[in-house]
Scaffold this active site. Structure first.
Site, mmCIF file in Angstrom:
data_model
loop_
_atom_site.group_PDB
_atom_site.id
_atom_site.type_symbol
_atom_site.label_atom_id
_atom_site.label_comp_id
_atom_site.label_asym_id
_atom_site.label_seq_id
_atom_site.Cartn_x
_atom_site.Cartn_y
_atom_site.Cartn_z
ATOM 1 N N ASP A 1 -10.532 -1.026 10.467
ATOM 2 C CA ASP A 1 -10.349 -2.074 9.461
ATOM 3 C C ASP A 1 -8.914 -2.585 9.452
ATOM 4 O OD1 ASP A 1 -9.461 0.379 8.488
ATOM 5 O OD2 ASP A 1 -10.100 0.007 6.427
ATOM 6 N N ILE B 1 -14.785 20.194 -11.999
ATOM 7 C CA ILE B 1 -13.874 21.168 -12.593
ATOM 8 C C ILE B 1 -14.332 21.461 -14.016
ATOM 9 C CG2 ILE B 1 -11.522 21.490 -13.490
ATOM 10 C CD1 ILE B 1 -11.732 21.915 -10.514
ATOM 11 N N CYS C 1 -3.335 6.638 3.618
ATOM 12 C CA CYS C 1 -2.138 6.735 4.438
ATOM 13 C C CYS C 1 -0.889 6.590 3.591
ATOM 14 C CB CYS C 1 -2.146 5.643 5.505
ATOM 15 S SG CYS C 1 -3.649 5.647 6.540
ATOM 16 N N ARG D 1 -0.861 8.752 8.885
ATOM 17 C CA ARG D 1 -2.271 8.356 8.893
ATOM 18 C C ARG D 1 -3.214 9.472 8.461
ATOM 19 N NH1 ARG D 1 -6.170 6.590 14.009
ATOM 20 N NH2 ARG D 1 -7.725 5.493 12.762
ATOM 21 N N ASN E 1 -2.123 0.973 4.184
ATOM 22 C CA ASN E 1 -2.653 2.108 3.425
ATOM 23 C C ASN E 1 -3.875 1.620 2.656
ATOM 24 O OD1 ASN E 1 -3.084 4.318 1.679
ATOM 25 N ND2 ASN E 1 -1.533 3.597 0.238
ATOM 26 N N GLY E 2 -5.049 2.167 2.963
ATOM 27 C CA GLY E 2 -6.224 1.776 2.186
ATOM 28 C C GLY E 2 -7.491 1.680 3.002
ATOM 29 N N GLU E 3 -8.465 1.006 2.415
ATOM 30 C CA GLU E 3 -9.752 0.766 3.057
ATOM 31 C C GLU E 3 -10.177 -0.673 2.778
ATOM 32 O OE1 GLU E 3 -11.231 2.960 4.956
ATOM 33 O OE2 GLU E 3 -10.031 4.725 4.422
#
Length: 595
Positions: A101, A290, A2, A50, A76-78
């Site tokens: 969370d 890549i 986010c 979000r 912002n995050g996990e």
């Protein structure tokens, strides 16, 4: 992932239209939903963009409040252990309205205050406005996986995931910090807490900040977590088993999501190990790589072997000369100049992955903790301080142990390092007062005289190279494509365990990344296990187009605005000094974008 934003005004109310424009400059970080909360008196605002992963319903909408709306969160995050913490908080009487969370942070702050940071596992930055205490609480994860910037003016306080949002505040003027510009030429990045703008700061990794609204001042900036090296000497086999348990658990937590999670795959140890553990967990993930055109060492061919071995879907793309132009796009997303040479392939693999997944796993951190870098190995071969051969001993006597290690590490990080004299010769004389007396100050800050050379280098890798360069590159390249990147090797319990050990328990001069190798050696092809380490950068020749650098720099902003001297630039061009020219090229592109 986010984008978060906050503004606390003292003199006038927040202009909602301007605030939402700032918020929406972060749309690439969160295209799925948007939200703004403004206090009843109009002086405080929180914003959110979000990218949805857990509880995709409107219950996960942010900014999010607790039951009586005395706390407001933008996050912002996990948080990877949110389920476990949620159960603990419910047992203490907390009532949840969502399965996200994010809400764990609100109730966790209610229960533990700033002690919440000791309990959560994850990558995060967040802001909590506490209306009862009239304080703003900001925090950043232990390793700096997620970014957080702030600016403190006389009549307002701003924070955001990226500087560009602060840049858009209509009454705020930002000015170049030339000391930071010259730090960039030394380090390839601008070390925390500074930024390239005098008025904007980075919150360093593993720190929280408390802003006291009534007084209009920053009350506290504190480091809440430190990596404490130990000297435990377990049986090596037990250490290998423990690493296996911790890594298995970490990857299992990192794939918690209401949408599928993929994985970057380079064909090296780290990403191959992640795919191996995903296979053990019975989880099928799309894999992404890549390569580089016309290069026999291109990594995508090795990555495909690993994907086929574990029956994982595989996608790849090839970089050619035309992709070099991506640097111009990247300097918008980076906000600050950053001259890591893998910014182009990292952006490309993120762009590829984002066409198939919203989140991927990646191998950042493995080299730092398991000693995968050549400069770590060089330090590991050094005898104890008392037994150094005479040349090294003379060096230490002349410079001191701290000076010796700092110089060795700066040489390892070089990639076009400018010495103090070389920078002084390069820049316009009017700017010489902005030069530091100690160009290696940031490295020196992390040297511990009580630790071995190897552990000193590991600490510096985590706090400088990884924390400031590698993780910034990953965040910006992925978020530019609305892709979340998760790093299971950066589980703090795994890192703490490795650093609690005597280095002989995890470092072997004969086997790269020994604990990891022991856990994957029966499951990966020999061609993967015994390949020479290769960074995610492509061939050196990709960065050696001197004509490109000359065309851009000779008539560029840096010369015209008297930042660097034309004759010094011409000398670098004549010497075909491509790594220093690469740094200047990135700075030039950034300057055109932002100055």
């Amino acid at each position: 992932m986010c984008g978060i934003l906050g503004q606390l005004n003292h003199a006038i109310q927040v202009n909602e239209k301007s605030f939402n424009k700032m918020r929406d400059s972060l749309t690439h970080r969160g295209p799925d939903d948007t939200g703004t909360w403004i206090s009843n008196n109009g002086f405080i605002a929180l914003g959110h963009r979000r990218l949805s992963f857990i509880d995709l319903s409107k219950n996960g909408h942010q900014p999010m409040a607790n039951e009586n709306k005395t706390l407001w969160l933008t996050f912002n995050g996990e948080i990877y252990n949110y389920k476990e913490l949620r159960s603990v908080l419910i047992s203490k009487g907390h009532i949840f309205k969502s399965t996200s969370d994010s809400e764990v942070l609100l109730h966790g702050y209610e229960e533990w205050g700033t002690g919440l940071l000791d309990k959560i596992k994850g990558m995060f930055t967040f802001g909590i406005w506490d209306a009862q205490k009239k304080k703003l609480f900001l925090a950043r994860d232990r390793f700096g996986i997620k970014p957080l910037y702030y600016a403190h003016f006389k009549d307002k306080f701003l924070f955001a995931s990226e500087i560009k949002a602060i840049h858009l505040e209509p009454e705020t003027t930002l000015t170049i910090d030339y000391t930071s510009v010259f730090d960039y030429l030394n380090y390839r990045y601008i070390p925390s807490p500074a930024t390239i703008w005098k008025e904007v700061s980075k919150l360093p990794p593993a720190h929280f900040l408390v802003y006291d609204y009534p007084s209009g001042r920053i009350e506290e900036i504190k480091e809440y977590w430190k990596l404490i090296p130990g000297n435990e000497k377990p049986e090596v086999k037990k250490a290998v088993v423990k690493v296996d348990e911790l890594l298995y658990q970490s990857i299992n937590q990192h794939i918690r999501s209401d949408v599928p999670v993929g994985s970057f795959l380079s064909g090296g140890y780290d990403s191959s190990a992640i795919v191996y553990y995903l296979h053990r967990l019975g989880y099928t993930a799309n894999t992404f790589s890549i390569g580089f055109e016309d290069w026999d060492q291109s990594e995508h061919q090795y990555a495909e072997m690993v994907a086929n071995k574990f029956n994982m879907p595989f996608f790849h793309a090839l970089a050619g000369e035309e992709q070099f132009e991506l640097v111009k796009k990247l300097m918008y997303f980076y906000d600050e100049p950053i001259a890591d040479i893998s910014i182009i392939p990292t952006y490309m693999v993120s762009n590829l992955a984002a066409k198939h997944n919203k989140a991927v796993l990646s191998g950042e951190g493995a080299d730092e903790i398991f000693c995968g870098y050549w400069w770590q190995k060089r330090m590991a071969t050094m005898p104890p301080l008392s037994n150094l051969w005479w040349k090294k001993l003379i060096g230490i006597l002349l410079k001191g142990y701290t000076g010796f290690l700092t110089n060795e590490y700066a040489d390892a990080m070089a990639m076009g390092r400018f010495s103090e004299k070389e920078i002084k010769d390069l820049i316009h004389p009017d700017l010489a007062t902005f030069l530091r007396n100690d160009s290696d100050w940031f490295y020196r800050h992390y040297v511990n005289q009580e630790l071995s050379p190897l552990k000193n280098f590991q600490i510096m890798d985590i706090k400088t190279f990884m924390g400031e360069l590698v993780l910034t590159k990953i965040d910006r390249s992925s978020m530019a494509n609305s892709l979340e990147v998760r790093g299971p090797f950066l589980d703090h319990e795994l890192v703490e365990y490795i650093f609690s050990l005597n280095e002989k328990a995890y470092y072997s001069p004969d086997v790269a990344k020994y604990p990891l190798y022991e856990n994957i050696k029966q499951s990966l092809p020999d061609v993967i296990l015994y390949r020479k380490k290769q960074g995610f950068v492509g061939p050196d020749s990709y960065y050696m187009n001197i004509d490109r650098y000359a065309l851009t720099l000779k008539n560029g902003c840096l010369v015209k605005q008297h930042i660097i001297k034309a004759d010094s630039l011409n000398l670098l061009i004549a010497q075909k000094d491509h790594w220093r020219l690469w740094k200047l090229y990135v700075l030039e592109i950034w300057w055109k974008q932002w100055v």
